[in-house]
Write an enzyme that holds these catalytic residues in place. Structure first.
Site, mmCIF file in Angstrom:
data_model
loop_
_atom_site.group_PDB
_atom_site.id
_atom_site.type_symbol
_atom_site.label_atom_id
_atom_site.label_comp_id
_atom_site.label_asym_id
_atom_site.label_seq_id
_atom_site.Cartn_x
_atom_site.Cartn_y
_atom_site.Cartn_z
ATOM 1 C CD GLU A 276 64.705 33.151 53.758
ATOM 2 O OE1 GLU A 276 64.663 32.504 54.833
ATOM 3 O OE2 GLU A 276 63.682 33.640 53.244
ATOM 4 C CG HIS B 297 58.073 42.249 53.532
ATOM 5 N ND1 HIS B 297 57.449 42.463 54.736
ATOM 6 C CD2 HIS B 297 57.950 40.919 53.280
ATOM 7 C CE1 HIS B 297 56.943 41.330 55.187
ATOM 8 N NE2 HIS B 297 57.237 40.370 54.329
#
Lengths: 399, 326
Positions: free
Chosen positions: B59, B128
């Site tokens: 990321e 998540h």
């Protein structure tokens, strides 16, 4: 140190506003002294004290509306020594401890993580910012308003309603300390509670009061108008004596049980000019002479109409007499004022054909009614009680 | 035209790719796989791997690459799988994207758009499922958008791409399957203003993203009890549209903020503070908040649902604010 608390001046009172202190710290007071004036829905009421001693500290400011039971002042009784360097308890702390209202919510209704609002303290009016701003602009007194917001706080709508009520009847004439709309609300609440909780039964009894009228005429013949006796005083005395002999009609029904009262404090229903009704008590009415009763009744009516009655008078009637005789109805059936258990109605004295010794003769007849609390008494006892009143009225000179 | 929120987002990306050759999409699995929420499905076949670029699990790396591309003149759309993973790129977002305009004395802007999924409800467990958009709304130098409707899902992307500075778009995972009608000519929307989704007089319910629909459901339940709630969809969490919030609260005098983030230090805390700063005298009740429980979002369905704002909690908070809970 003894705390002098906001008294409960009737089943319908939850809070009162302190409008006048008649004492200050350092003043000596004795039992029965009037120390403050409290405004309730029933008007301004002079509050008496039940301790003898010295006022140590005043805990509630003028204009503050506080719940029943809130300490108003601290009194050092004569038994207590003044301890050197004694620190007076801060007023605020005393107030908050005594008057904090626990907030209860139905289980599961509020998300558990939501912060619990702090309990309302009694010393300060709880009003929303919007309510305060509106009240300030329109000059509305927040202390006179009952809140409907969260935890009973005053919200803007409450102030708007009050403002509309004040403004619309352009300065309605208002007796000192008396809000007739509020009083009607208080009466409605008390009577609705009575009708809901008390199983009433009703009896009526017609009494020949011709001897009574004749006696009154003789007694009053030589008196100036202001000291004349009226039938109402005689009836009041008869009810008081009968109530003393029939304890099932004299006392309070509290906490699921009846407590008869040895003292007879007869509440006298008084109509207030402009509407409204109150029933302050004449203490120990069974022991007063008819003349003393009459004087008390005149005094009560006068003070009631000027809006000033004493706390002990409004709070502790053990039975009530409602007399609408002069208003012209022959019979009335009262609604019991809780926690009392009986109310006696006295109607108008009317001329009726009556049978005396097998002859039809004109006699003066009055209809006396009883509304009784079926949890405490029944029709049989009620009939004996009414008969006793009738019997007593036959010999007015013995009353 | 009947379509899903997912399809509305795809239509927005596709439209941007067609309109501006500088636009490209990059992120994990956006290409061959079509995106973990199938948003970019079919786009690589249409636009090729140059413009729909799969990236490694990195990321910080690919977000930084997107920022560099933006500074160099491209208009990248960076997709992060969830807001949880975006924290790996936080250094790039905060220290670089949000700061370069200031640190370069205005010489460089970063016209990047970073999209990411947020929220819970699909049993994806704690790593998540969080709602951290409120944290990004803390950062000056970026804009934070939360499209809750098909129109906004379709329209916000292009507007964001026009912005000379970084814009973050948070898509609630529970909205992707939501379907509805969208005008065939739906296009860019303005992102400056909050929207009043339901008008009411009694209380303002302020929310955004996935919570909007729960709040609207609560409002219709309340309407049955004659409580008319006004529902505000913030749409933008940074900047906040104070004017719309204050106007509504000044009318209703009460507010409950519904936020899927945690309560402490949240965007709802910021909104409460602004209301108190700007509309204190208008208030008739303490402000209320319905937020997620302060736990890592649980995996089991019933616990997950219990941790999230729900219509019943919103209804209870409203009644509490109205003093109708006694």
């Amino acid at each position: 140190m003894v705390e002098f608390r906001m008294p409960s001046l009737g089943a319908d009172m939850e809070a009162g506003t302190l409008v006048e202190w008649l004492v200050k710290p350092g003043d000596r007071v004795k039992r029965g002294d009037v120390v403050a004036v409290v405004e309730t829905q029933k008007g301004a009421i002079e509050i008496e004290i039940f301790e003898t001693g010295e006022i140590e500290q005043i805990l509630v400011d003028l204009g503050a509306k506080v719940p029943v039971g809130t300490p108003l002042a601290e009194i050092r009784t004569d038994k207590e020594e003044v301890k050197a360097g004694m620190v007076a308890r801060p007023a605020r702390e005393a107030l908050e401890v005594a008057a904090s209202v626990p907030i209860t919510a139905p289980p599961g209704a509020v998300p558990p993580a939501a912060p619990v609002p702090l309990p309302l303290s009694a010393g300060r009016v709880q009003a929303s910012p919007a309510a305060r701003q509106f009240a300030q602009i329109h000059d509305v007194d927040l202390a006179s308003i009952t809140g409907t917001g969260p935890a009973g706080a005053i919200v803007r709508e409450d102030v708007e309603r009050k403002h509309a009520a004040v403004v619309r009847p352009i300065e309605k004439k208002r007796a000192l300390g008396l809000d007739l709309d509020a009083m009607r609300g208080a009466i409605a609440a008390a009577m609705a509670r009575s009708k809901r909780e008390i199983p009433h039964y009703y009896l009526e009894h017609q009494v020949d009061v011709t001897p009574c009228e004749a006696w009154l005429a003789r007694t009053n013949a030589t008196r100036p108008p202001e000291s004349r006796l009226l039938m109402g005083a005689v009836a009041m005395k008869a009810v008081a004596l009968a109530a003393h002999r029939f304890p099932a009609f004299n006392g309070f029904y509290l906490d699921e049980k009846f407590e008869p009262s040895s003292a007879v404090h007869v509440g006298m229903a008084i109509a207030i000019r402009g509407g409204g009704l109150a029933a302050p008590a004449i203490h120990d009415a069974n022991r007063l002479s008819c003349d003393a009763l009459m004087a008390s009744m005149r005094d009560l009516v006068a003070r009631m109409r000027s809006g000033r009655i004493r706390s002990s008078e409004i709070a502790d009637a053990t039975i009530t007499v409602s007399s609408l005789g002069e208003r012209g109805v022959e019979a009335l059936y009262g609604i019991i004022y809780p926690p009392q258990v009986a109310i006696v109605g006295v109607g108008k004295v009317v001329a009726r054909p009556w049978i005396v010794d097998d002859a039809i003769v004109p006699r003066s007849i009055v209809t006396i009614t009883l509304s009784g609390d079926h949890r405490v008494s029944d029709g049989h006892a009620g009939a004996l009680f009414l008969a006793e009143i009738g019997k007593l009225l036959q010999e007015p000179d013995q009353l | 035209m009947e379509l899903s929120y997912r399809e509305a987002v795809r239509a927005a990306i596709r439209d941007a790719l067609i309109r501006d050759q500088r636009v490209f999409l990059m992120g994990e699995d956006v290409g061959r796989y079509g995106g973990c929420y199938a948003v970019s499905k079919g786009l690589q076949a249409e636009f090729g791997p140059e413009r729909i670029r799969d990236t490694p699990l990195s990321e910080s790396g690919f977000t930084g690459a997107g920022i560099g591309a933006a500074i160099a003149g491209m208009r990248p759309i960076v997709e992060l799988m969830t807001v949880n993973f975006s924290l790996l790129a936080l250094d790039q977002i905060l220290n670089t994207a949000a700061s370069i305009r200031h640190m370069s004395g205005g010489q460089f802007g970063v016209p990047v758009v970073i999209r990411m999924a947020t929220g819970a409800g699909r049993q994806l467990a704690a790593q998540h499922s969080h709602s951290l958009e409120g944290w990004y709304a803390h950062v000056p130098g970026i804009k934070v958008l939360a499209p809750a409707t098909l129109e906004d899902a379709r329209g916000m992307l292009w507007t964001a791409l026009q912005d000379p500075d970084p814009v973050l778009i948070f898509e609630n995972i529970m909205l992707y399957n939501m379907t509805g009608k969208l005008a065939a000519d739906a296009g860019p929307v303005e992102i400056e203003k909050a929207a009043v989704r339901r008008h009411g007089r009694d209380i303002s319910l302020i929310t955004y993203g996935g919570s909007l629909w729960k709040t609207l459901e609560a409002a219709s339940q309340l309407a049955k009890e004659n409580i008319e709630a006004e529902v505000i969809d913030l749409r933008s969490l940074r900047p906040l549209d104070d004017a719309t919030i204050v106007a509504s609260v000044s009318k209703t005098r009460r507010a409950v903020i519904v936020d899927e983030g945690w309560r402490s230090g949240s965007i709802s805390a910021e909104i409460c503070t602004r209301i108190v700063e700007q509309a204190f005298w208008e208030l008739d009740a303490p402000l209320g908040r319905v937020c997620s429980e302060e736990v890592p979002i649980p995996y089991p369905h019933h616990l997950e649902q219990a941790a999230l704002p729900q219509p019943s909690k919103i209804v209870a908070a409203v009644k509490s604010a109205l003093g109708r809970d006694r």
